[in-house]
Design a protein around this motif. Structure first.
Motif, PDB file in Angstrom:
ATOM      1  N   LEU A 144      -2.740   0.311  -2.779  1.00 33.92           N
ATOM      2  CA  LEU A 144      -3.109   0.731  -1.423  1.00 33.92           C
ATOM      3  C   LEU A 144      -1.976   0.429  -0.445  1.00 33.92           C
ATOM      4  CD1 LEU A 144      -6.832  -0.474  -1.323  1.00 33.92           C
ATOM      5  CD2 LEU A 144      -6.003   1.875  -1.525  1.00 33.92           C
ATOM      6  N   SER A 145      -1.343  -0.717  -0.572  1.00 27.34           N
ATOM      7  CA  SER A 145      -0.245  -1.086   0.331  1.00 27.34           C
ATOM      8  C   SER A 145       0.972  -0.185   0.149  1.00 27.34           C
ATOM      9  CB  SER A 145       0.162  -2.542   0.089  1.00 27.34           C
ATOM     10  OG  SER A 145      -0.911  -3.422   0.326  1.00 27.34           O
ATOM     11  N   ALA A 146       1.192   0.302  -1.062  1.00 28.12           N
ATOM     12  CA  ALA A 146       2.336   1.159  -1.341  1.00 28.12           C
ATOM     13  C   ALA A 146       2.148   2.568  -0.803  1.00 28.12           C
ATOM     14  CB  ALA A 146       2.595   1.211  -2.849  1.00 28.12           C
ATOM     15  N   TYR A 147       0.923   3.058  -0.808  1.00 30.98           N
ATOM     16  CA  TYR A 147       0.684   4.464  -0.470  1.00 30.98           C
ATOM     17  C   TYR A 147      -0.009   4.683   0.871  1.00 30.98           C
ATOM     18  CZ  TYR A 147       2.110   5.685  -5.207  1.00 30.98           C
ATOM     19  OH  TYR A 147       2.830   5.864  -6.363  1.00 30.98           O
ATOM     20  N   ASP A 148      -0.680   3.671   1.393  1.00 35.35           N
ATOM     21  CA  ASP A 148      -1.412   3.809   2.654  1.00 35.35           C
ATOM     22  C   ASP A 148      -0.665   3.032   3.744  1.00 35.35           C
ATOM     23  OD1 ASP A 148      -3.148   3.580   4.834  1.00 35.35           O
ATOM     24  OD2 ASP A 148      -4.929   3.543   3.571  1.00 35.35           O
ATOM     25  N   PRO A 149      -0.148   3.703   4.776  1.00 33.77           N
ATOM     26  CA  PRO A 149       0.611   3.013   5.824  1.00 33.77           C
ATOM     27  C   PRO A 149      -0.187   1.919   6.534  1.00 33.77           C
ATOM     28  CG  PRO A 149       0.925   5.396   5.969  1.00 33.77           C
ATOM     29  CD  PRO A 149      -0.170   5.168   4.975  1.00 33.77           C
ATOM     30  N   VAL A 150      -1.489   2.139   6.704  1.00 36.60           N
ATOM     31  CA  VAL A 150      -2.320   1.127   7.369  1.00 36.60           C
ATOM     32  C   VAL A 150      -2.416  -0.122   6.499  1.00 36.60           C
ATOM     33  CG1 VAL A 150      -4.618   0.583   8.266  1.00 36.60           C
ATOM     34  CG2 VAL A 150      -3.642   2.860   8.631  1.00 36.60           C
ATOM     35  N   ALA A 151      -2.673   0.073   5.201  1.00 40.47           N
ATOM     36  CA  ALA A 151      -2.734  -1.056   4.277  1.00 40.47           C
ATOM     37  C   ALA A 151      -1.386  -1.772   4.213  1.00 40.47           C
ATOM     38  CB  ALA A 151      -3.145  -0.572   2.887  1.00 40.47           C
ATOM     39  N   HIS A 152      -0.315  -0.994   4.248  1.00 42.25           N
ATOM     40  CA  HIS A 152       1.039  -1.566   4.227  1.00 42.25           C
ATOM     41  C   HIS A 152       1.237  -2.515   5.404  1.00 42.25           C
ATOM     42  CE1 HIS A 152       5.666  -0.734   4.376  1.00 42.25           C
ATOM     43  NE2 HIS A 152       5.392  -1.941   3.909  1.00 42.25           N
TER      44      HIS A 152
END
Length: 254
Positions: A144-152
């Motif tokens: 999720l952190s790699a692909y979702d800017p919010v999660a990042h």
């Protein structure tokens, strides 16, 4: 028996009124329909407006449902659709891998487990639907952190607690992990969150090719890994499952 909170009941009734009637309603219409004094109705509307649940037309002064309510509704529908689309594929993943399968989404600075398929053996297991996992150390969270800017952003702003000696905590090292995740198309967690436990996860995309969740398997490190590396057949099975769910959501080929 606990009493209901009257102001919340009135706010809920107001939202239902705006959802079911004309596109826009004035203060007098709303107060009259709900049997409220204008001052009371205006106070509730002002709060709902500040929270983004209703909007007020600057020209007419009339009220309508706001974008925040729509966002929350879409979030529920997205998760509900994601889970329903993934049921068969995650069952197959658990059966073929022999490990527990998990479906997770971004929620409150972590990963919310929205579906969990038990490992297909006779061992005693606990259902983890509703459990939260960290973004920085779990395979689901890294995806999720790699692909979702919010999660990042949320993962970078978080404490990134070291759960084991293997947990990646520094921002620079974490960014390198995310780069590797995007390059490979999957994320790994080999004893970074729990000693003796390893996981692999891959991203799920919707019809807009936006990341909406992650799917993965988790099990004892001696079963999930071989010679210290994730078993290639498990990685392939997880990625195939993620692609299948994504196709069902309309993502097409990727």
């Amino acid at each position: 028996m606990a009493r209901n909170i009257q102001s919340l009941e009135r706010a809920a009734a107001m939202l239902r009124l705006l959802a079911g009637g004309e596109r826009r309603l004035g203060l007098s219409d709303i107060a009259s329909s709900l049997g409220l004094a204008k001052g009371t109705a205006h106070g509730i509307l002002r709060t709902l407006h500040e929270e983004g649940f209703v909007e007020q037309d600057p020209a007419s002064g009339r009220y309508q449902l706001g974008a925040e309510l729509l966002r929350l509704g879409n979030s529920y529908l997205d998760v509900h659709e994601l889970r329903s689309r993934a049921l068969v594929w995650t069952d197959d993943l658990a059966r073929s891998s022999g490990e527990s399968a998990y479906l997770g989404v971004l929620h409150q600075h972590g990963v919310l487990i929205v579906h969990h398929v038990f490992r297909p053996d006779d061992s005693r297991q606990v259902l983890e639907v509703g459990a939260m996992q960290p973004l920085h150390s779990t395979a689901l969270g890294k995806v999720l952190s790699a692909y979702d800017p919010v999660a990042h952003s949320e993962a970078l702003e978080a404490e990134r607690k070291p759960y084991t000696a293997r947990t990646v905590s520094s921002a620079e090292d974490f960014e390198a992990v995310l780069d590797l995740t995007r390059a490979r198309g999957y994320a790994a967690d080999i004893e970074e969150t729990w000693e003796g436990v390893a996981s692999v996860a891959a991203p799920i995309h919707d019809r807009r090719h936006m990341p909406v969740g992650a799917v993965g398997v988790t099990g004892a490190v001696e079963r999930v890994c071989r010679a210290g590396e994730l078993r290639p057949e498990l990685v392939a099975a997880v990625r195939d499952c993620a692609r299948a769910v994504s196709r069902d959501l309309g993502a097409g080929r990727f």
